[in-house]
Design an enzyme around this catalytic site. Structure first.
Site, mmCIF file in Angstrom:
data_model
loop_
_atom_site.group_PDB
_atom_site.id
_atom_site.type_symbol
_atom_site.label_atom_id
_atom_site.label_comp_id
_atom_site.label_asym_id
_atom_site.label_seq_id
_atom_site.Cartn_x
_atom_site.Cartn_y
_atom_site.Cartn_z
ATOM 1 N N GLU A 258 25.814 21.201 17.775
ATOM 2 C CA GLU A 258 24.373 20.967 17.581
ATOM 3 C C GLU A 258 23.804 22.279 17.099
ATOM 4 O O GLU A 258 23.833 23.263 17.823
ATOM 5 C CB GLU A 258 23.708 20.585 18.909
ATOM 6 C CG GLU A 258 24.276 19.357 19.586
ATOM 7 C CD GLU A 258 23.881 18.084 18.877
ATOM 8 O OE1 GLU A 258 23.073 18.137 17.933
ATOM 9 O OE2 GLU A 258 24.409 17.032 19.254
ATOM 10 N N CYS A 297 14.982 23.111 18.901
ATOM 11 C CA CYS A 297 15.824 22.687 17.777
ATOM 12 C C CYS A 297 15.193 21.509 17.043
ATOM 13 O O CYS A 297 15.493 21.265 15.883
ATOM 14 C CB CYS A 297 17.197 22.303 18.296
ATOM 15 S SG CYS A 297 17.137 21.119 19.636
HETATM 16 P P1 NAP Z 1 23.397 31.569 18.837
HETATM 17 O O1 NAP Z 1 23.095 33.003 18.671
HETATM 18 O O2 NAP Z 1 24.226 30.915 17.823
HETATM 19 O O3 NAP Z 1 24.054 31.439 20.267
HETATM 20 C C1 NAP Z 1 24.414 30.213 20.783
HETATM 21 C C2 NAP Z 1 25.427 30.394 21.879
HETATM 22 O O4 NAP Z 1 26.644 30.847 21.313
HETATM 23 C C3 NAP Z 1 25.029 31.416 22.916
HETATM 24 O O5 NAP Z 1 25.435 30.971 24.179
HETATM 25 C C4 NAP Z 1 25.814 32.627 22.503
HETATM 26 O O6 NAP Z 1 26.053 33.484 23.571
HETATM 27 C C5 NAP Z 1 27.086 31.965 22.060
HETATM 28 N N1 NAP Z 1 27.936 32.784 21.226
HETATM 29 C C6 NAP Z 1 27.579 33.639 20.241
HETATM 30 N N2 NAP Z 1 28.689 34.173 19.710
HETATM 31 C C7 NAP Z 1 29.741 33.682 20.365
HETATM 32 C C8 NAP Z 1 31.144 33.869 20.289
HETATM 33 N N3 NAP Z 1 31.675 34.683 19.396
HETATM 34 N N4 NAP Z 1 31.937 33.199 21.131
HETATM 35 C C9 NAP Z 1 31.409 32.350 22.057
HETATM 36 N N5 NAP Z 1 30.095 32.148 22.172
HETATM 37 C C10 NAP Z 1 29.271 32.793 21.340
HETATM 38 O O7 NAP Z 1 22.081 30.706 18.958
HETATM 39 P P2 NAP Z 1 20.792 31.006 19.854
HETATM 40 O O8 NAP Z 1 20.087 32.138 19.231
HETATM 41 O O9 NAP Z 1 21.125 31.070 21.294
HETATM 42 O O10 NAP Z 1 19.969 29.666 19.649
HETATM 43 C C11 NAP Z 1 19.111 29.467 18.575
HETATM 44 C C12 NAP Z 1 19.715 28.508 17.607
HETATM 45 O O11 NAP Z 1 20.177 27.376 18.279
HETATM 46 C C13 NAP Z 1 18.745 28.012 16.579
HETATM 47 O O12 NAP Z 1 19.326 28.099 15.334
HETATM 48 C C14 NAP Z 1 18.521 26.552 16.957
HETATM 49 O O13 NAP Z 1 18.242 25.718 15.883
HETATM 50 C C15 NAP Z 1 19.801 26.188 17.589
HETATM 51 N N6 NAP Z 1 19.611 25.125 18.563
HETATM 52 C C16 NAP Z 1 20.070 23.896 18.255
HETATM 53 C C17 NAP Z 1 19.923 22.865 19.163
HETATM 54 C C18 NAP Z 1 20.432 21.477 18.871
HETATM 55 O O14 NAP Z 1 20.489 20.663 19.785
HETATM 56 N N7 NAP Z 1 20.812 21.183 17.674
HETATM 57 C C19 NAP Z 1 19.289 23.092 20.379
HETATM 58 C C20 NAP Z 1 18.815 24.367 20.655
HETATM 59 C C21 NAP Z 1 18.987 25.378 19.733
HETATM 60 P P3 NAP Z 1 25.286 34.892 23.720
HETATM 61 O O15 NAP Z 1 23.859 34.598 23.887
HETATM 62 O O16 NAP Z 1 25.896 35.484 24.926
HETATM 63 O O17 NAP Z 1 25.563 35.676 22.455
#
Ligand code: NAP
Length: 676
Positions: A258, A297
């Site tokens: 997602e 999101c």
């Molecule tokens: P993100 O930076 O991609 O992080 C998402 C998750 O991935 C976090 O738990 C992050 O952990 C983890 N992560 C990052 N690098 C990783 C790696 N190398 N290995 C394992 N895990 C890793 O996204 P975000 O900033 O938290 O969220 C914002 C984004 O999420 C937006 O683009 C939004 O559109 C999207 N979103 C989508 C939905 C949906 O249902 N489609 C819902 C909510 C949000 P850390 O924080 O520890 O780095």
């Protein structure tokens, strides 16, 4: 100042942050408040613990046991929700935002608990669809079954909903019978950690069913097998990096994703200013821009309106946005809090600048806005920013740049076809909404856009009082979308549980399929009922237990009596000549409902007993007409049993009516509630 230590829960023990811990700051003050993460976390042991302890314990429970556990967990979190509200303010969220995250998460768990009890069997195998007839005589059949994967689900969540984001994945996972390792985004992991503590301290979960990684995952993903599932929510960038890892691809490890979404909302051509729809549109867009400071999101990123209405819409939206008090989320007057972190603020401003290259900012100046009760510089505050893109056909960035904050772009459309084209330029989204009171407009947009969007939300004056909001994913409905949105699906009721189960096509004889599925398959052996089955308690009845009744003749007097008594004097029962002219009937025939009533008269046991009520029948088919002089008899077989509560359970009976030549006259499934 001492930093709060956000721990992980690994293999039955809480592990404090250590080497590699990351600093977490308050979104509101910018002050350091906590640290999380430990590079020395033994992820191999965590996986093993889940697979060898949590999985077997969960799979030993039936679907209903697990559904009851979910309900109890939801109640437990509910009891402690004030504590979760209290710590969530530091993420920048307001009390209203907490309701979406915390109460929304609890509500999602309740829905899965209740759907699990109603839609899944009180057993261990979920049957997907009906039996498939694979042979002429029915001795070789097919049935799809779903069983829990014996691995572990790794949930990687985004920062924006630290409680809902965890629970919307955890509920279907546990219901499926699969243990989970939850990894929240570090920026808000202290809220998730508190919620995990509540669940673990309740003692409701078997050991190994739930573990938590606060901080980085280490090389956990590289240790997964084909029986594990990754469910990821976050940015497309991270999703693509993780899902394309060779280990994930080579082992076909399930990866539910997602991610970003450029959701659109379309104002119908009928929704002129002054209509309830115009006002509703302004309200919905405003809510989606400002709730959770736009870090949703599903938030509306692109506002698609008839060209002629754009100036009026900008005016109305700007007036509403101007009334949005920004500030300390703990203040009651605050309508919009802060973004989750300074880095998120930088990111939003950068993306807004990209959008600004193609669109004019018509509301909101990040250099000049008022923040109440907090330091605008120290906290991660931004104002809502509304852009107007005058040439959305030539523009590209407004359709592919997600500023994950209170940022939205308005664009005009010429006609419905153009509106559809613009909505689809997001190349796949979680949700698109349409505010219209015109069914034809709705139909045209639905047909033109449905394939590009995981959910379509229509609203107007008729539904607005009870509607749930463009941006609210509901546990009953699928959440996910094609293309840019990640191509994943979550929730959607029992559909969401299937991500954690394997669907297997099983082929075999009726007896074999009955033994595997726990549901009697026509053609399987019948067990002679030792007494009338209606005299036997729920627990005493066996699957396949059958009675055959004596025959009963149907007379012309019966047909006429039934017709007069009920008022059903349809010509097929009353007029020989007219009935014979009908291609389905040889002449006058008995009413189908007369046959059902006679059937009940044939198999019923009249005295008070364990059968408490007849609650309905399913799948009724009349196969062959019955004429006066024919006789019918009934076979009644226990097909399936589903416990309901401590007092009674539902029995599904397979009922066939045959005539004197043993031809099938009617078939259906009868439902009764039987005492234990
Ligand atoms: P993100 O930076 O991609 O992080 C998402 C998750 O991935 C976090 O738990 C992050 O952990 C983890 N992560 C990052 N690098 C990783 C790696 N190398 N290995 C394992 N895990 C890793 O996204 P975000 O900033 O938290 O969220 C914002 C984004 O999420 C937006 O683009 C939004 O559109 C999207 N979103 C989508 C939905 C949906 O249902 N489609 C819902 C909510 C949000 P850390 O924080 O520890 O780095």
């Amino acid at each position: 100042m001492t930093l709060q230590q956000i721990e992980s829960f690994a293999a039955g023990a809480w592990i404090a942050p250590g080497e590699g811990a990351r600093l977490i700051r308050s979104a509101v003050t910018g002050a350091p408040m906590a640290e999380a993460g430990n590079d020395a976390l033994d992820v191999a042991t965590m996986l093993e613990y889940a697979r060898s302890r949590g999985g077997p314990a969960l799979r030993a429970m039936s679907f209903h046991d697990r559904a009851r556990m979910l309900k109890a967990l939801a109640m437990e979190i509910g009891k402690h929700k004030q504590a979760l509200y209290d710590i969530s303010f530091a993420t920048g969220a307001t009390q209203k935002d907490h309701l979406i995250d915390i109460d929304g998460g609890i509500g999602t768990m309740f829905v899965f608990a209740s759907k699990g009890r109603r839609e899944l069997p009180d057993g261990y195998v979920y049957l997907d669809g009906e039996v498939e007839q694979l042979s002429r005589n029915g001795t070789f059949l097919g049935q799809h079954i779903c069983t829990p994967m014996p691995g572990v689900a790794v949930h990687i969540n985004a920062f924006n909903f630290p409680v809902w984001g965890m629970l919307e994945k955890l509920a279907p996972t546990l219901l499926a019978g699969v243990p989970a390792i939850v990894k929240p985004a570090t920026a808000s992991c202290y809220v998730t950690e508190a919620c995990v503590r509540i669940m673990l301290q309740s003692g409701l979960l078997p050991q190994g069913a739930l573990q938590l990684v606060s901080g980085g995952l280490g090389d956990m993903l590289g240790r997964l097998t084909c029986q594990d599932v990754v469910s990821f929510t976050g940015s497309a960038w991270t999703a693509n990096k993780l899902r394309s890892a060779p280990h994930i691809i080579e082992n076909s490890i399930r990866f539910v994703s997602e991610q970003d979404s450029l959701n659109a909302s379309i104002l119908g051509p009928d929704a002129d200013p002054g209509t309830p729809e115009f006002d509703l549109f302004v309200k919905e867009v405003h809510r989606e821009m400002t709730t959770k400071a736009g870090q949703k999101c599903t938030a509306i990123r692109r506002i698609i309106a008839p060209e002629g209405q754009v100036p009026a819409l900008i005016e109305a939206l700007s007036a509403r946005l101007a009334k949005t008090t920004i500030g300390d989320p703990q203040l009651e007057s605050t309508r919009m809090g802060a973004l989750v972190s300074a880095s998120q603020k930088r990111d939003v401003l950068e993306q807004a600048a990209v959008i600004g290259g193609e669109a004019e900012r018509v509301y909101g100046d990040p250099e000049n806005f008022t923040v109440h009760g907090a330091d605008a510089e120290a906290g991660a505050f931004v104002p809502p920013m509304l852009f107007h893109c005058a040439d959305p056909d030539r523009a590209e960035r407004v359709h592919d740049t997600e500023a994950f904050g209170p940022v939205s772009t308005i664009m005009g459309y010429r006609d419905i076809g153009h509106a559809v084209e613009l909505a689809n330029k997001g190349m796949g989204s979680l949700v698109a909404s349409v505010i219209t009171h015109d069914g034809q407009v709705a139909r045209e947009i639905a047909l033109g856009t449905a394939a590009f969007h995981g959910r379509l939300y229509f609203n107007n004056r008729d539904s607005m009082k009870e509607s749930t909001g463009h941006g609210s994913p509901l546990p009953h409905m699928v959440h996910g979308g094609p293309g840019r949105a990640g191509g994943g699906e979550e929730m959607g009721g029992i559909r969401g549980v299937m991500h954690y189960m394997q669907r297997t096509a099983v082929q075999g004889s009726p007896d074999i399929l009955t033994a595997i599925g726990g549901k009697w398959v026509p053609g399987a052996k019948e067990i002679d009922a030792p007494a009338h089955p209606f005299t036997r308690k729920f627990g005493e009845l066996s699957i396949g237990e059958t009675i055959h009744t004596a025959p009963r003749e149907v007379t012309l007097a019966d047909i006429e009596h039934f017709a007069k008594f009920t008022g059903d004097t349809f010509y097929a029962h009353m007029d020989e000549e007219a009935a014979a002219a009908n291609p389905f009937f040889p002449g006058r025939v008995a009413h189908g409902y007369l046959l059902l009533s006679f059937a009940a008269g044939l198999f019923v046991e009249p005295n008070p007993g364990p059968v408490l009520a007849n609650t309905g029948l399913d799948g009724l088919r009349f196969m062959k007409p019955v004429s006066a002089g024919d006789s019918i008899k009934v076979r009644l077989t226990v097909k399936k049993k589903t416990g309901r509560n401590a007092d009674y359970g539902e029995v599904r009976w397979h009922v066939t009516l045959t005539n004197q030549a043993d031809e099938l006259v009617a078939e259906y499934e009868l439902l009764t509630m039987n005492a234990h």
